[in-house]
Design an enzyme around this catalytic site. Structure first.
Site: not given
Ligand code: AMP
Length: 215
Positions: A13, A158, A87, A126, A169
């Site tokens: 994404k 990360r 999400r 990554r 996740r």
């Molecule tokens: P990402 O960078 O999109 O993979 O997000 C990293 C982390 O941020 C996720 O594993 C969640 O802990 C939190 N996070 C990001 N976006 C959301 C969302 N829309 N709802 C809830 N948690 C989120």
């Protein structure tokens, strides 16, 4: 045009969003990046979110919704490319209400379908800079090992890209986020793209469906 990118963590994404942002001028809104910025800045919200994020759990809806809707409200003229948000169905409903209030329309929701085993292999390679530029040690390496091409900052893995956290996740994606596929399908907005294809091919398919020129 306002577009949502859906799919499991590591499906690409962020890469797709980066290309669409630089090449067709959409405004990339990544909830993960916004939350990481709050965490880095040490805000109350960032401190609250950090514990969920490092465990690979979803940050509670009301926190994420507040962060994302504040960004939309700050400049609600559209051209949003939403990456990682919504999400959950509750987040999707909040987004729909906000779009309605600002007279914005959702153009499409793309789900980048990618099997769990591909994700697990991919995420282990990554690396990311503090400003959110993402690389892969094999498939998309920076010019200098461990250093961001854009800003020269050091690349790191990360915390939530560790194998055990990635499995958590993925389980959460299947339970809480995948219902959004049916949600947007019912609204006639869903497009499926095969996330095992090369990123350039995924991009070509997204562009074709959006009716924008190929790279
Ligand atoms: P990402 O960078 O999109 O993979 O997000 C990293 C982390 O941020 C996720 O594993 C969640 O802990 C939190 N996070 C990001 N976006 C959301 C969302 N829309 N709802 C809830 N948690 C989120």
């Amino acid at each position: 045009m306002n577009v949502i990118l859906l799919g499991p963590p590591g499906c690409g994404k962020g890469t797709q969003a980066g290309w669409l942002r630089t090449e067709i001028g959409m405004r990339h809104l990544s909830s993960g990046d916004l939350l990481r910025r709050h965490t880095a800045d040490g805000t109350d919200l960032g401190r609250e979110a950090a514990a969920y994020m490092s465990a690979g759990k979803l940050v509670p809806d009301q926190l994420v919704v507040a962060v994302v809707l504040a960004e939309i409200a700050a400049d609600p003229r559209g051209e949003f490319l939403l990456d990682g948000f919504p999400r959950t169905v509750a987040q999707a409903d909040s987004l729909a209400t906000a779009f309605c209030a600002y007279n914005l329309e959702l153009t499409a929701a793309f789900v980048i379908d990618t099997p769990d085993e591909v994700i697990e292999a991919r995420i282990s390679g990554r690396r990311q800079c503090p400003d959110g530029h993402v690389y892969h040690v094999e498939h998309d390496p920076p010019q200098r090992r461990g250093v961001c091409d854009h800003d020269g900052k050091r690349l790191k893995q990360r915390d939530d890209d560790r194998a055990d956290v990635v499995r958590e996740r993925l389980a959460i994606y299947h339970a809480d986020t995948s219902p959004l596929i049916a949600y947007y399908e019912r609204r006639g907005l869903l497009h499926r793209v095969d996330g095992t294809l090369a990123p350039t091919e995924v991009s070509a398919q997204i562009r074709a469906r959006l009716g924008v020129a190929a790279r």
